[in-house]
Write an enzyme that holds these catalytic residues in place. Structure first.
Site, PDB file in Angstrom:
ATOM      1  CG  ASP A  34      -2.219   0.716   0.992  1.00 17.71           C
ATOM      2  OD1 ASP A  34      -3.264   0.042   0.965  1.00 17.71           O
ATOM      3  OD2 ASP A  34      -2.217   1.961   0.811  1.00 17.71           O
ATOM      4  CB  THR A  93      -3.652   4.177  -9.325  1.00 18.08           C
ATOM      5  OG1 THR A  93      -2.820   5.161  -8.704  1.00 18.08           O
ATOM      6  CG2 THR A  93      -3.875   3.023  -8.358  1.00 18.08           C
ATOM      7  NE  ARG A 107       9.199 -10.836 -12.740  1.00 16.55           N
ATOM      8  CZ  ARG A 107       9.560 -11.213 -11.513  1.00 16.55           C
ATOM      9  NH1 ARG A 107      10.408 -12.187 -11.324  1.00 16.55           N
ATOM     10  NH2 ARG A 107       9.065 -10.587 -10.464  1.00 16.55           N
ATOM     11  CE1 TYR A 146     -12.484   3.616  -8.420  1.00 17.49           C
ATOM     12  CE2 TYR A 146     -14.732   3.472  -9.270  1.00 17.49           C
ATOM     13  CZ  TYR A 146     -13.738   3.003  -8.421  1.00 17.49           C
ATOM     14  OH  TYR A 146     -13.980   1.926  -7.607  1.00 17.49           O
TER      15      TYR A 146
HETATM   16  P1  NAD Z   1      -9.943   2.257  -0.082  1.00 17.45           P
HETATM   17  O1  NAD Z   1      -9.726   3.633  -0.599  1.00 17.45           O
HETATM   18  O2  NAD Z   1     -10.203   2.100   1.382  1.00 17.45           O
HETATM   19  O3  NAD Z   1      -8.723   1.309  -0.441  1.00 17.45           O
HETATM   20  C1  NAD Z   1      -7.854   1.515  -1.521  1.00 17.45           C
HETATM   21  C2  NAD Z   1      -6.427   1.232  -1.049  1.00 17.45           C
HETATM   22  O4  NAD Z   1      -5.526   1.356  -2.157  1.00 17.45           O
HETATM   23  C3  NAD Z   1      -5.942   2.212   0.011  1.00 17.45           C
HETATM   24  O5  NAD Z   1      -5.316   1.524   1.067  1.00 17.45           O
HETATM   25  C4  NAD Z   1      -4.964   3.106  -0.742  1.00 17.45           C
HETATM   26  O6  NAD Z   1      -3.981   3.691   0.109  1.00 17.45           O
HETATM   27  C5  NAD Z   1      -4.395   2.131  -1.751  1.00 17.45           C
HETATM   28  N1  NAD Z   1      -3.819   2.762  -2.941  1.00 17.45           N
HETATM   29  C6  NAD Z   1      -4.386   3.733  -3.719  1.00 17.45           C
HETATM   30  N2  NAD Z   1      -3.564   4.056  -4.733  1.00 17.45           N
HETATM   31  C7  NAD Z   1      -2.448   3.267  -4.602  1.00 17.45           C
HETATM   32  C8  NAD Z   1      -1.241   3.143  -5.346  1.00 17.45           C
HETATM   33  N3  NAD Z   1      -1.001   3.901  -6.424  1.00 17.45           N
HETATM   34  N4  NAD Z   1      -0.315   2.234  -4.925  1.00 17.45           N
HETATM   35  C9  NAD Z   1      -0.537   1.475  -3.833  1.00 17.45           C
HETATM   36  N5  NAD Z   1      -1.658   1.560  -3.080  1.00 17.45           N
HETATM   37  C10 NAD Z   1      -2.601   2.448  -3.465  1.00 17.45           C
HETATM   38  O7  NAD Z   1     -11.143   1.651  -0.941  1.00 17.45           O
HETATM   39  P2  NAD Z   1     -11.879   0.225  -0.869  1.00 17.45           P
HETATM   40  O8  NAD Z   1     -13.318   0.480  -0.743  1.00 17.45           O
HETATM   41  O9  NAD Z   1     -11.216  -0.663   0.097  1.00 17.45           O
HETATM   42  O10 NAD Z   1     -11.634  -0.305  -2.360  1.00 17.45           O
HETATM   43  C11 NAD Z   1     -10.721  -1.336  -2.670  1.00 17.45           C
HETATM   44  C12 NAD Z   1     -10.835  -1.688  -4.150  1.00 17.45           C
HETATM   45  O11 NAD Z   1     -12.150  -2.144  -4.455  1.00 17.45           O
HETATM   46  C13 NAD Z   1     -10.550  -0.516  -5.089  1.00 17.45           C
HETATM   47  O12 NAD Z   1      -9.862  -0.975  -6.224  1.00 17.45           O
HETATM   48  C14 NAD Z   1     -11.928  -0.063  -5.489  1.00 17.45           C
HETATM   49  O13 NAD Z   1     -11.937   0.566  -6.752  1.00 17.45           O
HETATM   50  C15 NAD Z   1     -12.692  -1.368  -5.507  1.00 17.45           C
HETATM   51  N6  NAD Z   1     -14.136  -1.156  -5.322  1.00 17.45           N
HETATM   52  C16 NAD Z   1     -14.654  -0.866  -4.092  1.00 17.45           C
HETATM   53  C17 NAD Z   1     -16.013  -0.646  -3.960  1.00 17.45           C
HETATM   54  C18 NAD Z   1     -16.655  -0.358  -2.626  1.00 17.45           C
HETATM   55  O14 NAD Z   1     -17.847  -0.095  -2.593  1.00 17.45           O
HETATM   56  N7  NAD Z   1     -15.979  -0.398  -1.506  1.00 17.45           N
HETATM   57  C19 NAD Z   1     -16.841  -0.706  -5.082  1.00 17.45           C
HETATM   58  C20 NAD Z   1     -16.265  -0.981  -6.321  1.00 17.45           C
HETATM   59  C21 NAD Z   1     -14.916  -1.220  -6.434  1.00 17.45           C
END
Ligand code: NAD
Ligand code: UDP
Length: 311
Positions: A34, A93, A107, A146
């Site tokens: 992260d 990202t 890989r 997004y």
């Molecule tokens: P969140 O924002 O709590 O978690 C995202 C995590 O990714 C965070 O810990 C952040 O620090 C990390 N992150 C962001 N950019 C990064 C980078 N460039 N390198 C490394 N780490 C990075 O959100 P979440 O709700 O836990 O979502 C997790 C995943 O599920 C995401 O990909 C999100 O798009 C997807 N998602 C979530 C929902 C939902 O309703 N919660 C719905 C659709 C998709």
């Protein structure tokens, strides 16, 4: 179940931290990666002493070389407030992150699951949404960084699968909520709960008639683990709770469960805010034998309990 070495990108975030909990409990070797943009060490603090848990501070826009059997690619800010803060970075990202993780998977011959989203359907003209629907997405709006980023991530998954035989899985996640959402996350469930517990006005955007379907976190993690364990099924597959609620109904339910004195105030609806959203989960039922078990009221009660402790 065979013990695996598993990389979770975005593992310190809301969903990622719950996934790490489950994978550690199953005895896997878990690498949590992260950059702490929206995640926090607090979410995984309790795992730090586990011998099968490791933390890597890294940004997935940069390549990384690791030896793993499985990758859950979750890194990406998920709340509109956060993904619009630096939209170019959000695209990087999703797109460069997917390329880097797919390169790694190729890989080391790892299985990789991409966290995609119901946002690939945009403002859907088909209701409920099936995986066969191609969506109605604005390519140039405020949500595009997004939505389109995730669509390209899906494209990359399918191309690496067809071209390089990478073992890919794609899940389309619908709105999911639960403990460890950040207080400042900005998504609707955490916003309303925080506002209700502080007796502040509940900010409904638009007239509150727009709908969403809310899935409790434990159901979502269960779906992911099933998907990762499933042979001969790439997806994409919808994962979400098929019960649909208007945002106004959600506000009223949260006021009721928290016994809050908050009043509802109406604010301007953000640009391109989808009018309706509900997953058709027949495919998940058929292929994964999965369906959500936790109802909205029950899930809200657990989430509210969490927020009472942190604010
Ligand atoms: P969140 O924002 O709590 O978690 C995202 C995590 O990714 C965070 O810990 C952040 O620090 C990390 N992150 C962001 N950019 C990064 C980078 N460039 N390198 C490394 N780490 C990075 O959100 P979440 O709700 O836990 O979502 C997790 C995943 O599920 C995401 O990909 C999100 O798009 C997807 N998602 C979530 C929902 C939902 O309703 N919660 C719905 C659709 C998709
Ligand atoms: N929303 C709201 N008040 C808030 C935050 C969000 O009314 O304080 C609305 C938002 O306009 C949208 C719905 O709730 O219609 C879900 O928003 P969220 O940001 O949680 O997720 P998404 O729009 O990506 O589904």
């Amino acid at each position: 179940m065979m013990i695996q070495s598993v990389l979770v990108t975005g593992g310190a975030g809301f969903l990622g931290s719950h996934l790490c909990d489950e994978l550690v409990a199953q005895g896997n070797d878990v690498l949590c990666l992260d950059n702490y943009f929206t995640g926090s060490k607090r979410n995984i603090w309790h795992l730090m002493d586990c011998k099968n848990f490791e933390l890597i501070r890294h940004d997935i826009v940069q390549p990384i070389f690791l030896e793993v059997d499985q990758i859950y690619n979750l890194a990406c800010p998920a709340s509109p407030v956060h993904y619009q803060y630096n939209p170019v970075k959000t695209v990087k990202t999703s797109v460069m992150g997917a390329i880097n993780m797919l390169g790694l998977a190729k890989r080391v011959k790892a299985r990789i699951m991409q966290a995609s989203t119901s946002e690939v359907y945009g403002n859907p003209l088909e209701h409920p949404q099936k995986e066969t629907y191609w969506g109605n997405v604005n390519p140039i709006g405020l949500r595009s960084c997004y939505d389109e980023g995730k669509r390209v991530a899906e494209t990359l998954m399918m191309d690496y699968y067809r071209q390089n035989k990478v073992d890919v899985k794609v899940v389309r996640i619908f709105n999911t909520y639960g403990p460890r959402m950040a207080v400042s996350d900005g998504r609707v469930v955490s916003n309303f709960i925080v506002q209700a517990l502080r007796n502040d006005p509940i900010t409904v955007f638009g007239d509150g008639g727009q709908t969403r379907s809310f899935c409790y976190v434990s159901d979502m993690i269960d779906g992911w683990i099933r998907m990762m364990g499933r042979e001969n099924f790439v997806g994409p597959v919808n994962l979400g709770n098929p019960k649909e609620f208007s945002i106004k109904m959600l506000a009223e339910l949260i006021i009721e469960v928290t016994e809050s004195k908050s009043e509802i105030v109406y604010k301007q609806l953000p640009e391109d805010d989808p009018v309706q959203r509900r997953p058709d989960i027949s495919l998940a039922k058929e292929k994964l034998n999965w369906e959500p078990k936790v109802g909205l009221k029950q899930g809200l009660e657990k989430t509210i309990e969490y927020f009472r402790q942190v604010i």
